[in-house]
Design a protein around this motif. Sequence first.
Motif, short mmCIF file in Angstrom:
data_model
loop_
_atom_site.label_atom_id
_atom_site.label_comp_id
_atom_site.label_asym_id
_atom_site.label_seq_id
_atom_site.Cartn_x
_atom_site.Cartn_y
_atom_site.Cartn_z
N ALA A 119 0.86 -1.18 0.09
CA ALA A 119 -0.06 0.16 -0.08
C ALA A 119 0.97 1.10 0.16
O ALA A 119 2.17 0.93 0.10
N ARG A 120 0.21 2.43 -0.20
CA ARG A 120 1.15 3.82 0.05
C ARG A 120 0.16 4.77 0.66
O ARG A 120 -0.89 4.61 0.60
N ILE A 121 0.87 5.68 1.30
CA ILE A 121 0.41 6.88 1.98
C ILE A 121 1.13 8.00 1.37
O ILE A 121 2.21 7.88 1.22
N GLU A 122 0.64 9.24 1.86
CA GLU A 122 1.31 10.56 1.33
C GLU A 122 1.66 11.45 2.49
O GLU A 122 0.75 11.66 3.34
N LEU A 123 2.95 11.58 2.59
CA LEU A 123 3.43 12.46 3.60
C LEU A 123 3.37 13.98 3.05
O LEU A 123 4.38 14.03 2.09
N VAL A 124 2.93 15.07 3.58
CA VAL A 124 2.78 16.33 3.23
C VAL A 124 3.49 17.28 4.46
O VAL A 124 3.72 16.54 5.41
N SER A 125 3.44 18.37 3.92
CA SER A 125 4.19 19.38 4.76
C SER A 125 3.37 19.96 5.82
O SER A 125 2.04 20.33 5.65
N ASN A 126 3.67 20.29 6.99
CA ASN A 126 3.10 20.85 7.92
C ASN A 126 3.36 22.38 8.38
O ASN A 126 3.18 22.98 9.17
N VAL A 127 4.23 22.76 7.25
CA VAL A 127 4.91 24.21 7.33
C VAL A 127 4.03 25.12 6.53
O VAL A 127 3.59 25.04 5.30
N THR A 128 3.51 26.37 7.29
CA THR A 128 3.01 27.39 6.53
C THR A 128 4.06 28.36 6.06
O THR A 128 4.95 29.10 6.94
N PRO A 129 4.19 28.30 4.68
CA PRO A 129 5.37 29.34 4.30
C PRO A 129 5.05 30.81 4.69
O PRO A 129 4.11 31.16 4.67
N LYS A 130 6.11 31.40 4.89
CA LYS A 130 6.18 32.99 5.09
C LYS A 130 6.40 33.57 3.85
O LYS A 130 7.17 33.05 2.75
N LEU A 131 5.71 34.71 3.74
CA LEU A 131 5.74 35.57 2.47
C LEU A 131 6.92 36.57 2.78
O LEU A 131 7.03 37.20 3.84
N LEU A 132 7.91 36.41 1.88
CA LEU A 132 9.10 37.01 2.26
C LEU A 132 9.21 38.35 1.20
O LEU A 132 8.51 38.35 0.22
N LYS A 133 9.98 39.45 1.70
CA LYS A 133 9.69 40.66 0.87
C LYS A 133 11.41 40.80 0.57
O LYS A 133 12.28 40.19 0.86
N TYR A 134 11.28 41.54 -0.97
CA TYR A 134 12.82 41.77 -1.34
C TYR A 134 12.94 43.42 -1.41
O TYR A 134 12.04 43.90 -1.86
N LYS A 135 14.17 43.80 -1.51
CA LYS A 135 14.54 45.06 -1.88
C LYS A 135 15.64 44.94 -2.94
O LYS A 135 16.57 44.40 -2.77
N ILE A 136 15.39 45.90 -4.12
CA ILE A 136 16.29 46.15 -5.02
C ILE A 136 17.43 47.01 -4.54
O ILE A 136 17.33 48.09 -4.32
N ILE A 137 18.50 46.41 -4.81
CA ILE A 137 19.82 47.29 -4.43
C ILE A 137 20.55 47.70 -5.57
O ILE A 137 20.98 49.00 -5.47
N ASN A 138 20.45 47.17 -6.71
CA ASN A 138 21.01 47.77 -7.89
C ASN A 138 20.42 47.13 -8.95
O ASN A 138 19.75 45.79 -9.07
N THR A 139 20.52 47.86 -10.05
CA THR A 139 19.78 46.85 -11.43
C THR A 139 21.13 47.18 -12.56
O THR A 139 21.60 48.22 -12.67
N TYR A 140 21.35 46.12 -13.47
CA TYR A 140 22.31 45.95 -14.53
C TYR A 140 21.57 45.61 -15.64
O TYR A 140 20.63 45.22 -15.70
N ALA A 141 22.41 45.89 -16.83
CA ALA A 141 21.84 45.58 -18.08
C ALA A 141 22.06 43.93 -18.09
O ALA A 141 23.03 43.82 -17.83
N HIS A 142 20.97 43.34 -18.81
CA HIS A 142 21.29 42.11 -19.20
C HIS A 142 21.07 41.87 -20.72
O HIS A 142 20.15 42.40 -21.28
N ASP A 143 21.70 40.65 -21.26
CA ASP A 143 21.73 40.54 -22.50
C ASP A 143 20.25 39.99 -22.96
O ASP A 143 20.13 38.64 -22.48
N THR A 144 19.71 40.63 -23.62
CA THR A 144 18.25 40.24 -24.10
C THR A 144 18.49 38.88 -25.17
O THR A 144 17.28 38.45 -25.22
N GLY A 145 19.60 38.68 -25.57
CA GLY A 145 19.58 37.39 -26.46
C GLY A 145 20.06 36.14 -25.52
O GLY A 145 20.46 35.14 -26.03
#
Length: 359
Positions: A119-145
């Motif tokens: 037989a088989r059973i399914e083990l799932v997560s008991n963790v509620t994820p936290k919503l994390l924030k980000y802050k932009i420090i710098n922005t650089y050009a990136h090759d669009t190709g």
Amino acid sequence: MYIGLTNYLKMKKHNLLYVILLGITFSNCGGKKKGENSIFTFDSAQFATHYQSEEQLDLGVLNPNSKEIDSITYYVNEIKVGSRKGNNKLPFALKNQKLGYQNLKAVVFYEGENSEATARIELVSNVTPKLLKYKIINTYAHDTGAFTEGLEFYKDTLYESTGLKGKSFLRKYDYKTGKVYKQVDLDAQYFGEGTTILNDKIYQLTWQEKTGFIYNVNTMKLEKKFSFDKDIEGWGMTNDGKNIYQSDGTEKIWTTNPENLKQISYINVYSGTSKIKAINELEWINGKFYVNVWQKDAIAVVNPESGAVEGIIDMSGLRKSLSVTPEDVLNGIAYNPKTKTIFVTGKNWDKLFEITVSE
């Protein structure tokens, strides 16, 4: 039905995280597999739809034909977990199991014979994820190709692996100026994928060709090709200084031996009761996996032991400053240990963002 404001807000936040985390595709909740044996079966009717790590199973079999049972040996995922005389049940704690399906087997010894029940059973997560924030420090050009598949720092130099047949390459460059120091173009038969650097070697995957490459990190000269150990696709790649980790487009993150490139084991990534499929780019940051899910503008922070999603970073706000189409998806996560910042970009994006993350 009335619920308190605090509970309502918790529920609302939990649902919002599910939406952010990438439009989760819910797995089949059944998870029950009847025993394949007509003499003995697990009592699957007693199994819950899902289990969590703090729970335990009482392993036992049904004996509809009233056979005289001498003993039963129980296995979970083909590992022996204990034996019992007669048809006495065996308690089995789930706290040390990885998330995902647990395959159960009972070898029943009776009247000079033996038979199996599964037989088989399914083990799932008991963790509620936290919503994390980000802050932009710098922005650089990136090759669009650059159809970005993998991104990684090595000694303050950024390495990038890209995809598409006939357009795939591996390069190292100055992320501040865009100056390319060295570039290796892949043969047109290969669709480049994730990359990582360990022990002065660059490892690069291909998508469906089941082939990888190993380069000298200084010269970027190809030293070796290798074939995948498992019948899987190549997606993301990272390392923790000892092992290499790969994603294959499913909910799995594989642990790979860097010496022989064989897959040792894997974890399944879950958020609550849901598998997080289409895991793509990987990055190891301070003992956690930072993973991007294909076609979703979010990054999930994953516990490498259990596979539980512990945090979610909603990156959709980055699109406001980009000149890209919806098909140009987020893909590319690199941690710079020198600056202690994270760099993110996407396929054919015109910008590379340097960010910090906090709760």
